[in-house]
Design an enzyme around this catalytic site. Structure first.
Site, PDB file in Angstrom:
ATOM      1  N   ASN A 261    -126.027  24.821  15.006  1.00  0.00           N
ATOM      2  CA  ASN A 261    -126.319  23.823  13.807  1.00  0.00           C
ATOM      3  C   ASN A 261    -127.197  24.718  12.930  1.00  0.00           C
ATOM      4  O   ASN A 261    -128.560  24.539  12.916  1.00  0.00           O
ATOM      5  CB  ASN A 261    -126.863  22.491  14.517  1.00  0.00           C
ATOM      6  CG  ASN A 261    -127.154  21.566  13.341  1.00  0.00           C
ATOM      7  OD1 ASN A 261    -126.903  21.938  12.034  1.00  0.00           O
ATOM      8  ND2 ASN A 261    -127.389  20.356  13.598  1.00  0.00           N
TER       9      ASN A 261
ATOM     10  N   ARG B   6    -121.537  23.135  13.464  1.00  0.00           N
ATOM     11  CA  ARG B   6    -121.735  22.060  12.483  1.00  0.00           C
ATOM     12  C   ARG B   6    -121.233  22.288  11.237  1.00  0.00           C
ATOM     13  O   ARG B   6    -122.050  23.327  10.844  1.00  0.00           O
ATOM     14  CB  ARG B   6    -122.784  21.385  12.712  1.00  0.00           C
ATOM     15  CG  ARG B   6    -122.880  19.946  11.886  1.00  0.00           C
ATOM     16  CD  ARG B   6    -124.166  19.296  12.076  1.00  0.00           C
ATOM     17  NE  ARG B   6    -124.424  18.518  11.011  1.00  0.00           N
ATOM     18  CZ  ARG B   6    -125.598  17.559  10.663  1.00  0.00           C
ATOM     19  NH1 ARG B   6    -126.505  17.932  11.399  1.00  0.00           N
ATOM     20  NH2 ARG B   6    -125.219  16.773   9.790  1.00  0.00           N
TER      21      ARG B   6
ATOM     22  N   HIS C 113    -122.274  13.027   8.053  1.00  0.00           N
ATOM     23  CA  HIS C 113    -122.954  12.471   9.246  1.00  0.00           C
ATOM     24  C   HIS C 113    -121.809  12.228  10.271  1.00  0.00           C
ATOM     25  O   HIS C 113    -121.987  11.434  11.285  1.00  0.00           O
ATOM     26  CB  HIS C 113    -123.815  11.576   9.079  1.00  0.00           C
ATOM     27  CG  HIS C 113    -125.416  11.883   8.378  1.00  0.00           C
ATOM     28  ND1 HIS C 113    -125.789  11.095   7.466  1.00  0.00           N
ATOM     29  CD2 HIS C 113    -125.892  13.125   8.586  1.00  0.00           C
ATOM     30  CE1 HIS C 113    -126.830  11.624   6.969  1.00  0.00           C
ATOM     31  NE2 HIS C 113    -126.943  12.965   7.716  1.00  0.00           N
TER      32      HIS C 113
ATOM     33  N   ARG D 142    -134.182  13.526  -0.931  1.00  0.00           N
ATOM     34  CA  ARG D 142    -133.197  13.096  -1.842  1.00  0.00           C
ATOM     35  C   ARG D 142    -133.436  11.558  -2.399  1.00  0.00           C
ATOM     36  O   ARG D 142    -133.641  10.667  -1.414  1.00  0.00           O
ATOM     37  CB  ARG D 142    -131.769  13.248  -1.135  1.00  0.00           C
ATOM     38  CG  ARG D 142    -131.412  14.793  -0.808  1.00  0.00           C
ATOM     39  CD  ARG D 142    -130.234  14.855   0.114  1.00  0.00           C
ATOM     40  NE  ARG D 142    -130.575  15.422   1.222  1.00  0.00           N
ATOM     41  CZ  ARG D 142    -129.683  15.461   2.486  1.00  0.00           C
ATOM     42  NH1 ARG D 142    -128.848  14.973   2.275  1.00  0.00           N
ATOM     43  NH2 ARG D 142    -130.236  15.982   3.469  1.00  0.00           N
TER      44      ARG D 142
ATOM     45  N   GLU E 281    -124.908  14.973  18.505  1.00  0.00           N
ATOM     46  CA  GLU E 281    -123.936  15.626  17.745  1.00  0.00           C
ATOM     47  C   GLU E 281    -123.466  16.816  18.559  1.00  0.00           C
ATOM     48  O   GLU E 281    -122.220  17.321  18.480  1.00  0.00           O
ATOM     49  CB  GLU E 281    -124.522  16.235  16.062  1.00  0.00           C
ATOM     50  CG  GLU E 281    -124.664  15.021  15.440  1.00  0.00           C
ATOM     51  CD  GLU E 281    -125.659  15.016  14.388  1.00  0.00           C
ATOM     52  OE1 GLU E 281    -126.966  15.530  14.732  1.00  0.00           O
ATOM     53  OE2 GLU E 281    -125.648  14.826  13.168  1.00  0.00           O
TER      54      GLU E 281
END
Ligand code: ADP
Length: 388
Positions: free
Chosen positions: A9, A87, A175, A235, A373
């Site tokens: 990742n 990922r 996601h 963000r 994940e």
């Protein structure tokens, strides 16, 4: 010799990796190289999470992977890496499922860089470095966008001229690897409600929500890029587009300034004027930090309300990722807006991060489920590598 699947990742400031034993898909080793740009440290932990190797290294992705390769080759355990799973943040219209990486796949994924400027280049750099050092290594891409290909069409559309939609400007969602994991374990945690209307809140540095029915994505808060929807660490989430026009015209923002503002200077950091880290904000006495956290919860609840409408009801809410799994006060702050819906928390259960945190008589089940994940990526990588 341990046969493993390596999961990578690769993010904007860190690279995380995990090595899964091929047959059992259990983690043998995991680790990370954090602060890639400045004074990075390479850390490896064993399956019991004990740190077994730690070293300061020189900055940059090449040096980070060099350290990882050197460690795997010199480590006392001998590995045979069967395949590497990555990922990859954006699969665009190209990929609705994990895929074997080829030159053509890389070329396609490069065209999506403008839609994920702080994730996609780093994801692809990792692929390139591994391909250069190990040209025969099988590499698999798993996409954050794939899970959302089941969204209803209306949830994917922006109200812009059709010709732009046809060019690919629509809401993809992100996601998805995390949502896929949560969807897969929902039945063991929430029983039959798993098949009903479930809203999953993946709340980490990046944050989004996914409305699921029958464990599939119906709508999600992120869109064309990972900027939309919830307020996040740095963000701003959804914003009146008129603000951007104003900044361009009246404040003469350049593209780079605007990009930095939206991706790196807003959200919790911008509003608190202190930090993007929820733990730090929770411990601060500053009123701006408190307001940043309140706004974070308010905006999340507002988004959740709109997703409930799309589903036509809600049977369960699930919190996951760094903040969702650990911050009782953020969960409480979001749920305090949802009493009208039938959400009532069991405070003791919430504070102790239990799996079911709603009261036993509450209309809506609220759960905290840790995401994984890496496991999803390892599983897909194993499956795809079996067929080559
Ligand atoms: P990323 O999107 O980078 O993977 P994570 O899912 O790791 O992010 O989430 C990082 C966020 O989780 C940070 O804001 C951090 O403060 C928050 N967090 C982690 N542990 C805790 C905790 N115990 N209490 C409150 N917040 C926490």
């Amino acid at each position: 010799m341990i046969k493993v699947i390596m999961v990578i990742n690769s993010g904007s400031s860190s690279i995380k990796f995990a090595m899964f034993e091929h047959a059992s898909l259990t983690v043998e080793y995991s680790g990370e190289i954090n602060n890639i740009a400045k004074d990075p440290v390479f850390i490896v932990s064993d399956k019991k999470h004990a740190v077994i190797f730690k070293k300061s290294i020189t900055s940059g992705y090449a040096s980070a992977f060099d350290s990882l390769f050197t460690w795997t080759e010199n480590s006392t355990a001998t590995f045979s890496i069967m395949a590497v799973g990555h990922r990859i943040v954006h699969g665009g219209r190209f990929y609705q499922a994990p895929t074997i990486i080829s030159k053509e796949v890389i070329a396609n994924l490069k065209t999506l860089i403008p839609m994920a400027p702080f994730h996609q280049p780093q994801n692809l750099e990792a692929v390139a470095i591994i391909a250069k050092s190990y040209p025969d290594m099988l590499q698999i891409a798993c996409f954050d966008t794939s899970f959302h290909h089941t969204q209803i069409k209306l949830a994917t559309l922006f109200a812009i001229p059709r010709v732009l939609t046809q060019e690919g400007i629509f809401r993809y969602g992100f996601h998805g690897i995390s949502y896929e994991y949560i969807a897969s374990v929902l039945p063991e945690h929430i029983g039959d409600k798993a098949k009903g209307n479930v809203i999953v809140a993946h709340i980490g540095n990046g944050a989004s929500m996914c409305a699921m029915h029958l464990q599939k994505s119906v709508a999600t808060s992120m869109g064309f890029t990972a900027l939309d929807g919830l307020m996040m660490g740095t963000r701003c989430g959804n914003i009146d587009p008129g603000v951007l026009l104003y900044l361009l015209q009246e404040k003469k923002y350049t593209f780079e300034q605007l990009q930095k503002l939206l991706y790196e200077q807003s959200g919790l950091l911008g509003v608190s004027n202190l930090s993007n880290d929820v733990l730090e904000l929770e411990q601060s006495k500053s009123p701006e930090a408190a307001e940043a956290l309140e706004l974070f919860c308010f905006k999340a609840a507002r988004e959740l309300g709109s997703l409930v409408t799309i589903l036509g009801g809600c049977d369960a809410i699930v919190f996951t990722a760094g903040i969702g799994e650990n911050s009782a006060s953020v969960r409480q702050g979001i749920c305090k807006w949802l009493g009208w819906l039938g959400v009532t928390l069991n405070h003791k259960a919430n504070i102790s991060n239990q799996i079911i945190i709603s009261r036993s008589n509450a209309k809506i089940l609220v759960a905290v489920i840790p995401t994984n994940e890496d496991y999803v990526i390892a599983k897909h990588t194993k499956t795809l590598s079996t067929y080559t």
